[in-house]
Scaffold this motif. Structure first.
Motif, mmCIF file in Angstrom:
data_model
loop_
_atom_site.group_PDB
_atom_site.id
_atom_site.type_symbol
_atom_site.label_atom_id
_atom_site.label_comp_id
_atom_site.label_asym_id
_atom_site.label_seq_id
_atom_site.Cartn_x
_atom_site.Cartn_y
_atom_site.Cartn_z
ATOM 1 N N MET A 108 -37.478 -10.565 -7.968
ATOM 2 C CA MET A 108 -37.161 -10.738 -6.220
ATOM 3 C C MET A 108 -38.555 -10.745 -5.669
ATOM 4 O O MET A 108 -39.939 -10.037 -6.568
ATOM 5 N N ASP A 168 -38.412 -2.657 -8.928
ATOM 6 C CA ASP A 168 -37.436 -2.927 -8.743
ATOM 7 C C ASP A 168 -36.770 -1.658 -9.105
ATOM 8 O O ASP A 168 -35.778 -1.409 -9.108
ATOM 9 N N ILE A 189 -30.807 -2.197 -5.182
ATOM 10 C CA ILE A 189 -31.745 -2.716 -6.726
ATOM 11 C C ILE A 189 -32.026 -4.805 -5.372
ATOM 12 O O ILE A 189 -32.814 -5.243 -5.819
#
Lengths: 354, 103
Positions: A1, A331, A354
């Motif tokens: 991410m 995260d 998330i």
């Protein structure tokens, strides 16, 4: 991410608006209207009592400290004065900004202005900033008051124990505003009709600080600055200690305060300094309930909330490992468990987080 | 074109309180003041579209439940930040025990 962009002008904020996370409907525990009205009811008595105690203590400590200056015996008195100036004023700024401390409007406004000056928070700018914090609590790119970002800026948090980051930012912003300009982020949440007021306040504050500095130069002593300005640094530790616990380590981008806020049982001295903001889930769910009724609100809805942390120490035992883990895995967050008596979370809110 | 709408019974609203009334996709707030007069405004705060019906009535002031902005519900005047824009108000009449609003 990819890394998150916490600025109010970045892509995460725009995405929150597009996805409906911004200005969303939030979860509330059920309370019958009659009981809610009783909880919201305003009165002047508790806040007058607490304000008199606060200001009398400040006068006693600062007069004693000046009398003993520059003896080392003055140090404990400065530390006591400082924590009232640089920490208790944080909660007074907050509660009076909501307009819930006193029933009488001018009393809220007066204490709000004094506390905002001591905390170096422009009373106009921060009124709007805090409104946004309540609209979009811990929504990345929308909430201007996120303390523990991911990855957490630990140095900034530690520096704020002596006010270095926030007070410096406040004084820098005061100079910017006094020059007749606003920061581009401020323009996103202060209505155009209010912006001139922020500039006026900054100019008044600048005049007060210049007068204090001039007095210090004339006396050849930092004593005037020990009374005005520096307590924001040497007395800041308690409001940071308690304030970090409000949301650190919990979920972002969810619309249920049970997921992103923390209630912590605290000792009576911290609760006086913090004006019961340790009941933080309750405050966010029902910001109209005055500080002195938050314990009663907590008693009414605790069956619907995660178990509170039993102490400041216990809360930090949860927060510190989580924040350290977020340094490596941004995260990661703490997923709150609810008691069987609570209405369930919408699990999809956790998926969004998330 | 305006018309009178039968909104609620007088006793549906406690003194110094309000209720929400929805009609044809619009939301209104109907107030009963401490001196037993009735008033009507738009039901949503002009700041961020929060329903005022969950707010607190103090004398002739309604406080928004989300950000504590305040209005005088008799005139709709915005009294306290973060609200800056006034509320629309509507004429109210009482017929027997019923409250009617002109919208």
């Amino acid at each position: 991410m990819s890394a998150k962009d916490y600025s109010l002008l970045g892509p995460d904020g725009a995405e929150a608006v597009e996805s409906g996370l911004a200005a969303a409907q939030w979860y509330h525990s059920d309370i019958p209207r009659k009981e809610m009205k009783a909880l919201m009811k305003r009165e002047d008595g508790p806040a007058i009592r607490d304000t008199l105690i606060l200001f009398c203590l400040m006068i006693v400590f600062v007069v004693g400290a000046i009398a003993l200056w520059p003896s080392p015996w003055s140090i404990p008195l400065w530390l006591c004065y400082g924590v009232l100036y640089g920490s208790a004023m944080d909660s007074r700024w907050h509660e009076c900004g909501h307009g819930t401390a006193f029933r009488t409007a001018w009393m809220n406004d007066l204490v709000y202005q004094i506390a905002a000056f001591m905390m170096v928070r422009n009373p106009v700018t921060w009124r709007w900033s805090h409104a946004r914090h309540h609209t979009d609590t811990i929504i990345v790119g929308r909430d201007p008051e996120i303390v523990a970002m991911r990855p957490p800026k630990l140095f900034r948090i530690l520096a704020n124990l002596v006010g270095l980051a926030d007070a410096w930012a406040g004084w820098s912003r005061m100079l910017l505003n006094a020059s007749g300009r606003l920061h581009p982020e401020e323009v996103t949440f202060i209505p155009a009709s209010e912006q001139a007021k922020a500039i006026r306040v900054a100019r008044v504050w600048l005049a007060i600080y210049l007068a204090t500095i001039a007095l210090a130069l004339w006396l050849g002593s930092i004593l005037p600055l020990m009374v005005v300005g520096l307590p924001r640094l040497y007395g800041a530790w308690h409001h940071v200690l308690t304030g970090v616990l409000q949301h650190a380590g919990l979920a972002e981008n969810v619309t249920d305060h049970r997921l992103n806020s923390r209630t912590v049982y605290m000792n009576p001295v911290s609760r006086f300094l913090y004006w019961n903001m340790n009941y933080h889930i309750e405050h966010h769910m029902f910001p109209m309930v005055p500080y002195h009724r938050l314990p009663a609100l907590h008693a009414k809805i605790k069956h619907d909330l995660p178990a509170p942390s039993p102490s400041i120490w216990a809360a930090y035992c949860e927060v510190i490992p989580a924040v350290l883990r977020q340094l490596r895995y941004e995260d990661f967050f703490i997923k709150r468990e609810l008691p069987d008596s609570a209405r369930p979370y919408r699990e999809d809110l956790h998926q969004v987080a998330i | 074109m305006t018309e009178w709408i039968d909104a609620c019974a007088k006793d549906d609203i406690d003194p110094e309180d309000l209720i929400r009334f929805d009609h044809q996709g619009r939301s209104f707030a109907i107030y009963r003041s401490p001196d037993d007069a009735f008033y009507c405004t738009d039901g949503l705060c002009t700041h961020e579209q929060v329903h005022l019906a969950d707010g607190l009535v103090m004398d002739h002031v309604i406080e928004c439940p989300k950000h504590n902005g305040q209005f005088d519900y008799r005139s709709g005047e915005a009294l306290r930040a973060p609200v800056c824009e006034n509320l629309n108000t509507y004429t109210v009449k009482m017929e027997g025990e019923r409250i009617w609003i002109l919208i």
